[in-house]
Design an enzyme around this catalytic site. Structure first.
Site, PDB file in Angstrom:
ATOM      1  N   LYS A 125       0.858  -1.194   0.000  1.00  0.00           N
ATOM      2  CA  LYS A 125       0.000   0.000   0.000  1.00  0.00           C
ATOM      3  C   LYS A 125       0.884   1.231   0.000  1.00  0.00           C
ATOM      4  CE  LYS A 125      -4.381   1.224   0.194  1.00  0.00           C
ATOM      5  NZ  LYS A 125      -5.613   0.573  -0.271  1.00  0.00           N
ATOM      6  N   ASP A 165      -7.047   4.512  -4.511  1.00  0.00           N
ATOM      7  CA  ASP A 165      -7.703   4.401  -3.206  1.00  0.00           C
ATOM      8  C   ASP A 165      -8.301   5.785  -2.954  1.00  0.00           C
ATOM      9  OD1 ASP A 165      -7.852   2.480  -0.682  1.00  0.00           O
ATOM     10  OD2 ASP A 165      -7.365   4.430   0.147  1.00  0.00           O
TER      11      ASP A 165
HETATM   12  P1  NDP Z   1     -12.926   8.038  -2.637  1.00  0.00           P
HETATM   13  O1  NDP Z   1     -11.863   9.030  -2.474  1.00  0.00           O
HETATM   14  O2  NDP Z   1     -13.517   7.810  -3.979  1.00  0.00           O
HETATM   15  O3  NDP Z   1     -14.145   8.356  -1.646  1.00  0.00           O
HETATM   16  C1  NDP Z   1     -13.977   8.423  -0.280  1.00  0.00           C
HETATM   17  C2  NDP Z   1     -15.283   8.829   0.372  1.00  0.00           C
HETATM   18  O4  NDP Z   1     -15.155   8.754   1.775  1.00  0.00           O
HETATM   19  C3  NDP Z   1     -15.667  10.271   0.059  1.00  0.00           C
HETATM   20  O5  NDP Z   1     -17.063  10.409   0.071  1.00  0.00           O
HETATM   21  C4  NDP Z   1     -15.033  11.024   1.228  1.00  0.00           C
HETATM   22  O6  NDP Z   1     -15.640  12.258   1.516  1.00  0.00           O
HETATM   23  C5  NDP Z   1     -15.263  10.048   2.358  1.00  0.00           C
HETATM   24  N1  NDP Z   1     -14.213  10.232   3.367  1.00  0.00           N
HETATM   25  C6  NDP Z   1     -12.865  10.115   3.197  1.00  0.00           C
HETATM   26  N2  NDP Z   1     -12.214  10.400   4.320  1.00  0.00           N
HETATM   27  C7  NDP Z   1     -13.167  10.690   5.229  1.00  0.00           C
HETATM   28  C8  NDP Z   1     -13.134  11.048   6.579  1.00  0.00           C
HETATM   29  N3  NDP Z   1     -11.967  11.172   7.241  1.00  0.00           N
HETATM   30  N4  NDP Z   1     -14.305  11.231   7.222  1.00  0.00           N
HETATM   31  C9  NDP Z   1     -15.491  11.099   6.558  1.00  0.00           C
HETATM   32  N5  NDP Z   1     -15.587  10.770   5.262  1.00  0.00           N
HETATM   33  C10 NDP Z   1     -14.448  10.569   4.611  1.00  0.00           C
HETATM   34  O7  NDP Z   1     -12.348   6.674  -2.043  1.00  0.00           O
HETATM   35  P2  NDP Z   1     -12.837   5.174  -2.276  1.00  0.00           P
HETATM   36  O8  NDP Z   1     -14.313   5.141  -2.449  1.00  0.00           O
HETATM   37  O9  NDP Z   1     -11.966   4.583  -3.318  1.00  0.00           O
HETATM   38  O10 NDP Z   1     -12.420   4.486  -0.892  1.00  0.00           O
HETATM   39  C11 NDP Z   1     -13.317   4.422   0.223  1.00  0.00           C
HETATM   40  C12 NDP Z   1     -12.853   3.323   1.161  1.00  0.00           C
HETATM   41  O11 NDP Z   1     -12.861   2.065   0.469  1.00  0.00           O
HETATM   42  C13 NDP Z   1     -11.443   3.469   1.721  1.00  0.00           C
HETATM   43  O12 NDP Z   1     -11.406   2.932   3.032  1.00  0.00           O
HETATM   44  C14 NDP Z   1     -10.619   2.590   0.804  1.00  0.00           C
HETATM   45  O13 NDP Z   1      -9.426   2.148   1.403  1.00  0.00           O
HETATM   46  C15 NDP Z   1     -11.587   1.437   0.581  1.00  0.00           C
HETATM   47  N6  NDP Z   1     -11.329   0.618  -0.595  1.00  0.00           N
HETATM   48  C16 NDP Z   1     -11.307   1.177  -1.853  1.00  0.00           C
HETATM   49  C17 NDP Z   1     -11.110   0.377  -2.953  1.00  0.00           C
HETATM   50  C18 NDP Z   1     -11.188   0.915  -4.326  1.00  0.00           C
HETATM   51  O14 NDP Z   1     -11.176   0.109  -5.263  1.00  0.00           O
HETATM   52  N7  NDP Z   1     -11.305   2.210  -4.548  1.00  0.00           N
HETATM   53  C19 NDP Z   1     -10.811  -1.066  -2.813  1.00  0.00           C
HETATM   54  C20 NDP Z   1     -10.957  -1.572  -1.457  1.00  0.00           C
HETATM   55  C21 NDP Z   1     -11.174  -0.728  -0.413  1.00  0.00           C
HETATM   56  P3  NDP Z   1     -14.923  13.630   1.069  1.00  0.00           P
HETATM   57  O15 NDP Z   1     -15.125  13.745  -0.390  1.00  0.00           O
HETATM   58  O16 NDP Z   1     -15.623  14.661   1.869  1.00  0.00           O
HETATM   59  O17 NDP Z   1     -13.476  13.483   1.456  1.00  0.00           O
END
Ligand code: NDP
Length: 443
Positions: A125, A165
């Protein structure tokens, strides 16, 4: 003290000030304890000590110039955690909260997750404390190029294959890949999540969210239930959240809430996914704007999404977004299923409450493995110089998620803890990696 608990204490002592990493290893080593006690060969070979220590940690300076001409410096990370069963594989996160602790917890989880997919991929990662939010295209490109100028020497299609991510979507992957190609003078499958015109795979964008819902659907069916007419809450509104919500609706459930880091929306009629895509994917806006499109929807500032009554909760935002108090409210409101779309969104206390109260709880390393699984399919297509259709990849994704469910459910049953998918996922993921490490000697 047992072997697993000894290692846990030692690793915590050796790695102070890494709370998220401590949390991840506590969950895993606690649930592995009886299993490793019954297999002394793991202790003899120091498998747990080796599993908790990354093979390599790279930390580097990322200098770039902002639009006002000022020099900015961020920290870059790549943790190459374990390559026992394949090249390191795992995403890059760009978010101001990124620290060594967060990248290590994610890398550690990734090792077991990648093992669960059944595909030949090790775990790693990386990321940076850079925040793409509010930056111009030029600034994001300048940062990505500088980040890759150091990272490129550590990665390769048979060594380490990064992906996206939080904060790293198709735009960032494009800039990163372009710079890699320029420096390495090689067009290879060294990053996944690429655009379709330059080696990306169909379904990669949808994979994590769709995969999560395929697994939940399979679990419900095995319990004589289904997603039909279920009320579902999905937190976050990024890549994972949007496609989890979309698939829930394809399968007959109703998603009534989504969030971002500022607040959450509630739409009793069911969230309009096309509107969310327009706000988040096209305009890079805030979830608050949803109420301009759907007047009946209600926006609430701050956290609190878990107070909404639901049958199924899918936390898809970030680590530790669902705590013990949230778990108590969900349980009181009759929530049947919690599926982790994000990595470690549920605190240790909340996880314990779900298990004690017989909520069907699927941990992220199993539930969100669809993303990395399709990334591995992208690697296969790149090396075969071919491109599979949407239907082909979707079918393979579904099969992988059903296999993961079967694997974790069977292992949980074998160790006398039916429906404890935390134990099932940890043992099933661990066993394959540990057995490969045993066979490969002291490396
Ligand atoms: P994105 O950046 O596309 O979206 C993240 C979302 O979570 C946004 O809505 C963001 O809001 C919110 N968010 C992020 N940080 C915080 C915080 N500290 N408090 C509240 N809301 C928060 O990321 P992903 O959708 O790709 O990833 C989301 C999760 O899924 C992560 O944990 C990631 O590790 C996991 N994941 C992702 C994969 C992938 O293929 N993308 C694969 C496996 C796991 P805002 O816009 O306001 O920051």
């Amino acid at each position: 003290m047992s072997y697993a608990m000894n290692v846990l204490e030692k690793v915590k002592r050796q790695n102070p000030n890494e709370p998220e990493f401590h949390q991840a290893i506590t969950e895993v080593l606690t649930s592995l304890q009886p299993f490793v006690d019954a297999h002394p060969e793991y202790e003899r070979a120091g498998i747990l000590e080796r599993l908790c220590e990354p093979e390599r940690v790279i930390i580097f300076r990322v200098p770039w110039v902002d639009d006002s001409g000022k020099v900015q410096v961020n920290k870059g990370y790549r943790v190459q955690f374990n390559s026992a069963i394949g090249p390191y594989k795992g995403g890059l996160r760009f978010h101001p909260s990124v620290s060594l602790s967060i990248i290590k917890f994610l890398g550690f989880e990734q090792v077991l997750k990648n093992s669960l997919t059944g595909l030949p991929i090790g775990g790693g990662k990386g990321g940076s404390d850079f925040d793409p939010k509010g930056k111009s295209e030029r600034e994001v490109m300048a940062f990505c190029q500088s980040f890759m100028t150091e990272l490129f020497r550590h990665i390769g299609e048979n060594t380490d294959v990064p992906a996206g991510d939080i904060g790293v979507g198709e735009r960032e992957i494009g800039f990163l890949y372009g710079q890699y190609k320029r420096l390495a003078n090689s067009f290879s499958g060294v990053i996944t999540g690429k655009g379709l015109s330059y080696g990306g795979s169909l379904i990669r964008t949808e994979a994590t969210g769709y995969g999560l819902v395929y697994l939940v659907d399979e679990m419900l069916r095995r319990h004589g239930n289904s997603l039909e007419r279920k009320t579902v809450i999905v937190s976050g509104s990024g890549n994972v959240a949007i496609y989890a919500a979309e698939k829930v609706q394809h399968l007959g459930g109703k998603v009534v809430a989504l969030s971002d880091s500022n607040g959450f929306i509630f739409d009793a009629d069911g969230i309009d996914i096309a509107v969310v895509k327009e706000i988040k994917e096209l305009k890079r806006g805030r979830i608050l704007e949803y109420t301009k499109y759907r007047r009946k929807a209600v926006y609430t500032e701050g956290r609190g999404i878990w107070n909404i009554k639901c049958d199924i909760a899918l936390p898809c935002a970030t680590q530790n977004e669902l705590n013990g108090s949230d778990a108590k409210v969900l349980i009181k409101n009759g929530c049947l299923v919690v599926g982790e779309g994000a990595n470690m969104p549920t605190t240790l206390e909340a996880t314990k409450l779900f298990l004690q109260n017989k909520v069907l709880f699927v941990p992220g390393k199993a539930a969100n493995a669809g993303g990395v699984a399709v990334s591995a399919l992208e690697m296969s297509q790149n090396s075969m110089r071919t491109a599979w259709t949407f239907e082909e990849v979707d079918k393979k994704l579904r099969e992988i998620m059903v296999n993961i469910y079967n694997n974790i459910a069977n292992v949980a049953k074998e160790v006398g803890q039916e429906d404890n998918f935390v134990v099932g996922a940890n043992i099933a993921g661990f066993k394959k990696v540990a057995d490969a490490m045993l066979k490969q000697g002291m490396v």
